[in-house]
Design a protein around this motif. Sequence first.
Motif, PDB file in Angstrom:
ATOM      1  N   THR A   1      -8.083  53.867  44.095  1.00 26.87           N
ATOM      2  CA  THR A   1      -8.938  54.983  44.530  1.00 26.87           C
ATOM      3  C   THR A   1      -9.033  55.051  46.051  1.00 26.87           C
ATOM      4  O   THR A   1      -9.182  56.134  46.624  1.00 26.87           O
ATOM      5  N   THR A   2      -8.932  53.893  46.692  1.00 27.04           N
ATOM      6  CA  THR A   2      -8.943  53.865  48.164  1.00 27.04           C
ATOM      7  C   THR A   2      -7.701  54.552  48.710  1.00 27.04           C
ATOM      8  O   THR A   2      -7.772  55.350  49.655  1.00 27.04           O
TER       9      THR A   2
ATOM     10  N   LYS B   1     -10.698  64.862  51.117  1.00 30.57           N
ATOM     11  CA  LYS B   1     -11.331  64.201  49.970  1.00 30.57           C
ATOM     12  C   LYS B   1     -12.661  63.527  50.319  1.00 30.57           C
ATOM     13  O   LYS B   1     -13.475  63.290  49.437  1.00 30.57           O
TER      14      LYS B   1
ATOM     15  N   ILE C   1     -14.808  53.798  53.192  1.00 31.53           N
ATOM     16  CA  ILE C   1     -15.649  54.887  53.727  1.00 31.53           C
ATOM     17  C   ILE C   1     -16.647  54.334  54.740  1.00 31.53           C
ATOM     18  O   ILE C   1     -16.852  54.905  55.830  1.00 31.53           O
TER      19      ILE C   1
ATOM     20  N   GLU D   1      -5.859  56.815  47.244  1.00 31.62           N
ATOM     21  CA  GLU D   1      -5.961  58.266  47.025  1.00 31.62           C
ATOM     22  C   GLU D   1      -6.842  58.920  48.083  1.00 31.62           C
ATOM     23  O   GLU D   1      -6.527  60.000  48.588  1.00 31.62           O
ATOM     24  N   LEU D   2      -7.936  58.281  48.418  1.00 33.45           N
ATOM     25  CA  LEU D   2      -8.833  58.828  49.447  1.00 33.45           C
ATOM     26  C   LEU D   2      -8.141  58.873  50.803  1.00 33.45           C
ATOM     27  O   LEU D   2      -8.134  59.906  51.480  1.00 33.45           O
TER      28      LEU D   2
ATOM     29  N   PHE E   1      -7.665  61.943  53.481  1.00 30.49           N
ATOM     30  CA  PHE E   1      -9.034  61.637  53.865  1.00 30.49           C
ATOM     31  C   PHE E   1      -9.797  62.864  54.355  1.00 30.49           C
ATOM     32  O   PHE E   1     -10.951  63.078  53.973  1.00 30.49           O
TER      33      PHE E   1
ATOM     34  N   GLU F   1     -16.881  63.344  48.014  1.00 36.14           N
ATOM     35  CA  GLU F   1     -17.621  62.170  47.572  1.00 36.14           C
ATOM     36  C   GLU F   1     -19.077  62.536  47.304  1.00 36.14           C
ATOM     37  O   GLU F   1     -19.801  62.947  48.228  1.00 36.14           O
TER      38      GLU F   1
ATOM     39  N   THR G   1     -12.274  48.333  48.479  1.00 42.10           N
ATOM     40  CA  THR G   1     -12.674  49.437  47.611  1.00 42.10           C
ATOM     41  C   THR G   1     -12.822  50.720  48.413  1.00 42.10           C
ATOM     42  O   THR G   1     -12.886  50.709  49.652  1.00 42.10           O
ATOM     43  N   LYS G   2     -12.922  51.823  47.709  1.00 40.17           N
ATOM     44  CA  LYS G   2     -13.087  53.115  48.358  1.00 40.17           C
ATOM     45  C   LYS G   2     -14.389  53.156  49.163  1.00 40.17           C
ATOM     46  O   LYS G   2     -14.401  53.641  50.305  1.00 40.17           O
TER      47      LYS G   2
END
Length: 874
Positions: A148-149, A159, A112, A151-152, A156, A163, A107-108
């Motif tokens: 979504t990961t 974006k 992170i 896209e981030l 990076f 967050e 996951t995003k």
Amino acid sequence: MPRIKIINVMTIIRDSEIKENLLSYVKPTAHSGLNLPYTELNDRAFEILLYQIFKARIEYKDNSIIGLFDNVSLMQGVGEKGRDCELYLLDKNVGLIQCKQINKNITKVEAIKEITKFSIHAILNKTLIPDLDNYTYFLAVSKGLAGTTIELLNDFNNKIFLEPNLNKYIEDVLNSYTSFKNVTLNQIEDELHNIYKKIKIRYIIPADLTQYLFDYDHLLKNFFRVLTVTDNSLLEYIIKTYLEPTLKKLYSETTREYKDFKFRFKEYLERSLNNYSSSKTLIFGNQQKKLEDFYYPLTLICKKDNISEENKYYNTFKYEENLIPSFKKVLIVDNGGMGKSTIMKWLYLSALKQRKGIPVFIELRKLKNNKTIVDAIINELKPIDENIDVNIINKLIVQGNFIFFFDGYDEISDENRSDVTSDIQSFISKATNNLYIMTSRPETALNAFSDFQEFNIKKLQVDEAFDLIRKIGENREKAIRLITKIKEKQLSNIRDFLQSPLLVSLLYKKFDYRETIPIKLQEFYYEVFEALFQSHDLTKGDSYIRDKKTKLSLSDFFQILRELSFYTLRVDSLEYNYATFSKYLDEISKRLPNIKFKSSDFIDDIVKSVPLFNREGLTYRWAHKSFQEYFAAEFICRDTKDKQVDILQKMSKSNRVEKFRLIFSLCYDIDYKSFRKAIIYPIIKDFVTFYESAYSDFNSNKSIKFLDIRKSLSFNTSFILLINQNNKILKTFNLSDPNIELSGIVGPEIAKLVDPKFKLESMLFAANMILIVVSRVFFIKDLLLTKNSSLIKELDFLKDKEDNEYKWDLKGIYVLNDDKNLILNSNKFFDKTTILIAHHEDNKCWDFECCKKFILDYEEEQITENEEYFFDGL
């Protein structure tokens, strides 16, 4: 900030230790042709896999990493027991590979936190990132990344600061590891943000790993126990479950014949599984790619036979019981580029892997020179030293348990069409215990298979097109940039490109060469050709360009292709053996004395350097039929000069007119003025003449609106209605005869009321009636619809009519015409009948006023055109 001390205990693992690790763990099983089970590797093996892949890339001088890394080490840490690969350039640490072996998409938030954890370590130990301006963090995952990961990570450095819960995620990391117990967000925030801004983030997903292992296949055995198909219980199960019971009815288990057929069918299935699991496509050039790497599950729409039916949808993600087994005979009909053959291969593999029967794949174009389906099956079974008894094959098939995949009915040549159609019908009628699926472009001759349930392919929605781009582009930055570029454009201008899987794929290929998006279809095809001609071989790295044996310029190569396409279009063929191909090119060489080339060199180039052709054994075949059609359209519009109008008109009157749909569409865009003169003006002129003379006695007592619709819809078309007939009349609909005449359906008395030049087009069931449509087969109205022409109008007010509009207290067989005494033309039935036939035409018809204005404008233009314009000043 107070000084915080952390001890660096990272050590390099020696290759001898790595070898011991690989020998000590149980390798997961992988089956050839199927996905590699990366999630079944243990943590250490997954890290070693990444280490060895990067090591091989460096050793084999992968162009994409030259100047970025020249060494890699597998590291072992004591603190959190994390094991990462470090990357070096000139003995300096310039990157890290973080390995995440987990059986779910990352996951995003998880991504992170992983990057944040490393970044905090780097703040506490400055040796981890010696130069922040030159440092790359690779995140390698065994399962995948959430959307979504992706896209981030693709942006990076920007974006991450968008967050809203970023500080919370940082606090979570600080609180989760004992190494950070004395660290606060306040102390590290500035440095952490600086790392976020500068560090390069890249990701490695299973598709990347598979590609690397394809390039460095010697590594595969280090991590997986790869079983060939013969090692797999899959084929044994199919043979035992579906073939043996049938064979036992014909032979004793101890006979040579029994054992021979078992062996042959198993060997055929093994070969087919391997053959159809991968493919060469235009998008990947000469590279053999696994079908699963680029297949996107499309949706089939069940053709409505009844006007009141709802659309039914069937996904092609796998072999579903509610599709082929449910309908028994399935026909997928759609235009070129919609993915029919790819769906067939996918469903074939799915049926095999899901153990649903004995699937047999037949490419119908190969049924020529009196070769039958049984001959094709015998050929697939590869007899070596003896003939196979045709009678035994027939007996086996009659027993059932087979699933026949008949691909490409439209690719059967006109010369062989009648014989092949009869053979297919005869084969099916004698083997009713089997299942059948067939594909084709739209063809009137498909009426011969009226007992097949017809499906169309649902056009891609915009979000589906984006998913396909991501899949083809393996979620890399280029794919994301293309999606971003499309979103910036007005989607209405390129919507057609996004609806077809082929065009979406080629759009990505073209974008990979030059990051622009064409607006018109002919520009699109030309730019794809240019990309194929000029592009670097992407499989070899950006600096590698294949030499062309012909040494021809792009324009000369283009001209030869135009000639070749038109030449082969005339002979109605998509594939050729070497001798025939050379003969065609020799003839073209005589027509182009200004271009010097050897046929053998051109054949080599068109397969390898400009891969518009595939070589299959001894046969050369267009990579996709639409390219033959594109280059033929360019030939007609560029090279035929004063013959262009005559050629287009002859094509429009040809028995093969159905095959020229795409060519007409392209000619419309390439040279609209000539296309208008050859095709549009004559047919609009005929329509206006018809409109002004038809139903001339009706003007006083009928609704002007419905009279206009009736006239417009009746042009070049006849409608026959069977209302409240008994079951006997339904039995006369024996459309399985390819030579069926209308008189064989409705009787000679009714048939003689219809123009003999009209052909049976379709049937529509509505409540207690059947509508039969016969027409002069030509697709100008469909073409104008796709071009959003004002010559066609939509009848919005008819869309919501209820089914009870078609329940009439009437009985008989009627041919709709402008006879005032015809009961369907009475005040009671006139509007109802018009609504019915309008529904058949999807509530669209010619717009008389616009057509009349078109003619006036065109004829005035011809009168006022100044011939001196072409000569003054020369």
